[in-house]
Scaffold this active site. Structure first.
Site, PDB file in Angstrom:
ATOM      1  N   HIS A   1       5.023  -5.318   1.170  1.00 15.86           N
ATOM      2  CA  HIS A   1       4.178  -4.712   0.137  1.00 15.86           C
ATOM      3  C   HIS A   1       4.579  -5.335  -1.191  1.00 15.86           C
ATOM      4  O   HIS A   1       5.723  -5.718  -1.380  1.00 15.86           O
ATOM      5  CB  HIS A   1       4.387  -3.192   0.120  1.00 15.86           C
ATOM      6  CG  HIS A   1       3.279  -2.461  -0.571  1.00 15.86           C
ATOM      7  ND1 HIS A   1       3.136  -2.467  -1.939  1.00 15.86           N
ATOM      8  CD2 HIS A   1       2.256  -1.712  -0.078  1.00 15.86           C
ATOM      9  CE1 HIS A   1       2.062  -1.738  -2.251  1.00 15.86           C
ATOM     10  NE2 HIS A   1       1.508  -1.274  -1.149  1.00 15.86           N
TER      11      HIS A   1
ATOM     12  N   ASP B   1       3.373   4.538   2.796  1.00 17.25           N
ATOM     13  CA  ASP B   1       2.990   4.065   1.475  1.00 17.25           C
ATOM     14  C   ASP B   1       4.213   3.469   0.776  1.00 17.25           C
ATOM     15  O   ASP B   1       5.353   3.669   1.197  1.00 17.25           O
ATOM     16  CB  ASP B   1       2.325   5.195   0.671  1.00 17.25           C
ATOM     17  CG  ASP B   1       1.038   4.696   0.045  1.00 17.25           C
ATOM     18  OD1 ASP B   1       1.058   3.561  -0.483  1.00 17.25           O
ATOM     19  OD2 ASP B   1       0.024   5.404   0.097  1.00 17.25           O
ATOM     20  N   GLU B   2       3.937   2.706  -0.293  1.00 14.33           N
ATOM     21  CA  GLU B   2       5.012   1.923  -0.917  1.00 14.33           C
ATOM     22  C   GLU B   2       6.111   2.788  -1.540  1.00 14.33           C
ATOM     23  O   GLU B   2       7.244   2.335  -1.672  1.00 14.33           O
ATOM     24  CB  GLU B   2       4.425   0.969  -1.971  1.00 14.33           C
ATOM     25  CG  GLU B   2       3.802   1.610  -3.218  1.00 14.33           C
ATOM     26  CD  GLU B   2       2.426   2.214  -2.961  1.00 14.33           C
ATOM     27  OE1 GLU B   2       1.832   1.911  -1.904  1.00 14.33           O
ATOM     28  OE2 GLU B   2       1.943   2.990  -3.801  1.00 14.33           O
TER      29      GLU B   2
ATOM     30  N   LYS C   1       0.954   2.323   8.401  1.00 13.34           N
ATOM     31  CA  LYS C   1       2.094   2.024   7.539  1.00 13.34           C
ATOM     32  C   LYS C   1       2.359   3.171   6.570  1.00 13.34           C
ATOM     33  O   LYS C   1       1.447   3.935   6.228  1.00 13.34           O
ATOM     34  CB  LYS C   1       1.880   0.712   6.774  1.00 13.34           C
ATOM     35  CG  LYS C   1       0.662   0.706   5.863  1.00 13.34           C
ATOM     36  CD  LYS C   1       0.579  -0.565   5.034  1.00 13.34           C
ATOM     37  CE  LYS C   1       1.371  -0.505   3.764  1.00 13.34           C
ATOM     38  NZ  LYS C   1       0.823   0.412   2.737  1.00 13.34           N
TER      39      LYS C   1
ATOM     40  N   LYS D   1     -10.279  -1.649  -4.617  1.00  9.58           N
ATOM     41  CA  LYS D   1      -9.992  -1.015  -5.911  1.00  9.58           C
ATOM     42  C   LYS D   1      -9.017  -1.793  -6.789  1.00  9.58           C
ATOM     43  O   LYS D   1      -8.848  -1.478  -7.958  1.00  9.58           O
ATOM     44  CB  LYS D   1      -9.432   0.400  -5.661  1.00  9.58           C
ATOM     45  CG  LYS D   1      -7.982   0.427  -5.163  1.00  9.58           C
ATOM     46  CD  LYS D   1      -7.432   1.844  -4.982  1.00  9.58           C
ATOM     47  CE  LYS D   1      -5.965   1.803  -4.587  1.00  9.58           C
ATOM     48  NZ  LYS D   1      -5.411   3.083  -4.225  1.00  9.58           N
TER      49      LYS D   1
ATOM     50  N   LYS E   1      -1.931   9.060   3.994  1.00 14.48           N
ATOM     51  CA  LYS E   1      -2.240   9.711   2.714  1.00 14.48           C
ATOM     52  C   LYS E   1      -2.301  11.200   2.945  1.00 14.48           C
ATOM     53  O   LYS E   1      -2.767  11.615   4.012  1.00 14.48           O
ATOM     54  CB  LYS E   1      -3.588   9.226   2.162  1.00 14.48           C
ATOM     55  CG  LYS E   1      -3.701   7.730   1.929  1.00 14.48           C
ATOM     56  CD  LYS E   1      -3.112   7.283   0.622  1.00 14.48           C
ATOM     57  CE  LYS E   1      -3.045   5.760   0.548  1.00 14.48           C
ATOM     58  NZ  LYS E   1      -2.567   5.218  -0.702  1.00 14.48           N
TER      59      LYS E   1
HETATM   60  C1  CAP Z   1      -4.039   1.608  -0.672  1.00 15.64           C
HETATM   61  C2  CAP Z   1      -2.614   1.579  -1.099  1.00 15.64           C
HETATM   62  C3  CAP Z   1      -2.006   0.192  -1.274  1.00 15.64           C
HETATM   63  C4  CAP Z   1      -2.571  -0.653  -2.387  1.00 15.64           C
HETATM   64  C5  CAP Z   1      -1.797  -1.943  -2.534  1.00 15.64           C
HETATM   65  C6  CAP Z   1      -2.427   2.372  -2.345  1.00 15.64           C
HETATM   66  O1  CAP Z   1      -4.533   2.898  -0.501  1.00 15.64           O
HETATM   67  O2  CAP Z   1      -1.834   2.237  -0.141  1.00 15.64           O
HETATM   68  O3  CAP Z   1      -0.656   0.372  -1.579  1.00 15.64           O
HETATM   69  O4  CAP Z   1      -3.873  -0.970  -2.098  1.00 15.64           O
HETATM   70  O5  CAP Z   1      -2.500  -2.868  -3.258  1.00 15.64           O
HETATM   71  O6  CAP Z   1      -1.429   3.070  -2.422  1.00 15.64           O
HETATM   72  O7  CAP Z   1      -3.238   2.267  -3.227  1.00 15.64           O
HETATM   73  P1  CAP Z   1      -6.093   3.187  -0.413  1.00 15.64           P
HETATM   74  P2  CAP Z   1      -2.390  -4.436  -2.939  1.00 15.64           P
HETATM   75  O8  CAP Z   1      -6.611   2.538   0.846  1.00 15.64           O
HETATM   76  O9  CAP Z   1      -6.197   4.682  -0.377  1.00 15.64           O
HETATM   77  O10 CAP Z   1      -6.716   2.584  -1.643  1.00 15.64           O
HETATM   78  O11 CAP Z   1      -2.613  -4.624  -1.475  1.00 15.64           O
HETATM   79  O12 CAP Z   1      -3.462  -5.036  -3.780  1.00 15.64           O
HETATM   80  O13 CAP Z   1      -1.027  -4.849  -3.352  1.00 15.64           O
HETATM   81 MG    MG Z   2      -0.011   2.188  -1.161  1.00 14.48          MG
END
Ligand code: CAP
Ligand code: MG
Length: 408
Positions: free
Chosen positions: A262, A174-175, A172, A302, A146
């Site tokens: 993801h 991010d998506e 990892k 969250k 991040k």
């Molecule tokens: C978490 C995260 C994940 C989501 C995916 C985000 O970051 O990288 O992609 O949690 O959700 O971008 O929000 P934080 P899920 O740790 O900063 O919240 O696993 O429910 O699909």
């Molecule tokens: Mg993410």
């Protein structure tokens, strides 16, 4: 009409779907059920002059109706082995748009052994990943870089080195990071895998970097091959936005790479309790396709997803199932050290958990963030309350104070 047969006993080769249906005004559940079965198998809105008696035998049958819950059996002939797109175009296709339904949800799918065996499942399963990382009896502690977009490869690699050195096992992308002007895939992978090698030579630990290769399938393959050529062990794919065909294509290359799946976009159709497709169904197809690790929710963080639902999906991924390898559940979203005890209590130790904001937001910086996470995890594994452990572990202490004030 042959699509409704409440005396039908499903055969062992039938695929069975559990649906929840809310009929449109003035329509009975029976009529809707029948129409779901026909539209998702061999029928259409009117009688056909081209109909053949033998097609009745391979048509789907509604065999149970309990209030708004219905079960439909689909004979094996309706499906092409090894083809997830085809199966979903049948059982999760046109039916969601029929005017006869106000809402419709595919709650569960029971896949018969023979059909399941037509899929490879994970090449690298949960146990294989544990073996590669040499981490046996505890959750894998991970992070997502991040800010989610904007870091350069050099910055990302420097941060990676700092947090791996401070105890993080798994990082990892991010998506929504792929290959952008500020962070090109080619440079990122070289720099990041250098860090992974450096940790190996300095500490003997095999840490994982799940590099997001999400792109058109031909580009994903090129990227995965580059990762393999440079000694990487894991790729990350956004499996919903990339699509089932792309995922199967990548798995079927047999590259020997773990696949971190993801699920960005899943909530567009999994979230409404009365409409769409459940996450459990997604988890089943992801396991058939062959992912190593799949995001399933945290129950405490969250993102939406009830405790019961996440527990049920995680149990499925870790249970025996038609001889396919087990899949690592990934818990992610709003996690930070204070949540680790309840996370492990609810979901067990066979998880990969990733803290993004919950690491990079630590007031004392990345190393402290990483240490606080490991300290929380160590405390949980030793059965020590976090508050007690925090007395002798300042990074954890700061994290607990910092995030206890945050309202989720
Ligand atoms: C978490 C995260 C994940 C989501 C995916 C985000 O970051 O990288 O992609 O949690 O959700 O971008 O929000 P934080 P899920 O740790 O900063 O919240 O696993 O429910 O699909
Ligand atoms: Mg993410």
């Amino acid at each position: 009409m042959h699509y409704l047969d409440l005396s039908y006993k499903p055969s062992k080769n039938d695929l069975i779907c559990d649906f929840y249906v809310k009929p449109a005004k003035g329509i009975s559940v029976k009529k809707v059920a029948e129409n779901i079965a026909l539209e998702s198998s061999t029928g259409t809105w009117t009688e056909l002059k081209t109909w053949k008696k033998r097609i009745e035998r391979i048509s789907a049958r509604v065999f149970e109706i309990k209030g708004r819950r219905i079960k439909i059996a689909y004979p094996a002939e309706l499906f092409e082995p090894g083809n997830i797109s085809q199966i979903l175009s049948s059982i999760a296709g046109n039916i969601f748009g029929m005017k006869l339904v106000e809402s419709l949800r595919l709650e569960d799918v029971h896949i018969p052994k023979k059909l399941a065996k037509s899929f490879p499942g994970p090449e690298i399963g949960m146990e294989d990943l544990r073996r590669i990382m040499k981490i046996r009896n505890r959750p894998i502690a991970g992070t997502i870089f991040k800010p989610k977009l904007g870091l350069t490869p050099k910055e990302q690699a420097e941060l990676a080195y700092r947090v791996y050195s401070a105890g993080i096992d798994y990082t990892k992308d991010d998506e929504n990071l792929a290959s952008m002007s500020f962070n090109k895939f080619e440079e990122r992978i070289v720099r990041m895998l250098d860090v992974v090698d450096r940790i190996k030579s300095e500490e003997g630990r095999t840490v994982i970097y799940a590099c997001n290769i999400t792109a058109p399938a031909d580009v994903m393959l090129e990227r995965a091959e580059m990762i393999k050529a440079q000694g990487g062990k894991c790729i990350m794919i956004d499996i919903i936005t990339s699509g089932w065909s792309a995922l199967q294509f990548m798995r079927n290359q047999k590259l020997g790479l773990a696949i971190h799946a993801h699920r960005a976009m899943h909530a567009a159709f999994t979230r409404d309790p009365e409409h769409g497709i459940s996450m459990k169904v997604i988890a089943k197809f992801a396991r058939l396709a062959g992912v190593t690790a799949l995001h399933t929710g945290t129950a405490v963080g969250k993102m939406e997803g009830s405790k019961r639902e996440v527990q049920e999906i995680d149990s499925f991924l870790r249970a025996k199932w038609h001889g396919l390898k087990r899949v690592f559940p990934v818990a992610s979203g709003g996690l930070h050290p204070a949540l680790i005890p309840s996370l492990v209590k609810l979901l067990g130790k066979d998880i990969i958990f990733t803290c993004g904001g919950g690491l990079w937001g630590h007031p004392q910086g990345p190393e402290a963030g990483a240490r606080a996470i490991r300290q929380a995890l160590d405390a949980v594994m030793k059965g020590i309350p976090l508050k007690t452990h925090a007395r002798t572990h300042p990074e954890l202490h700061t994290a607990l104070i910092h995030w206890s004030r945050r309202v989720r």
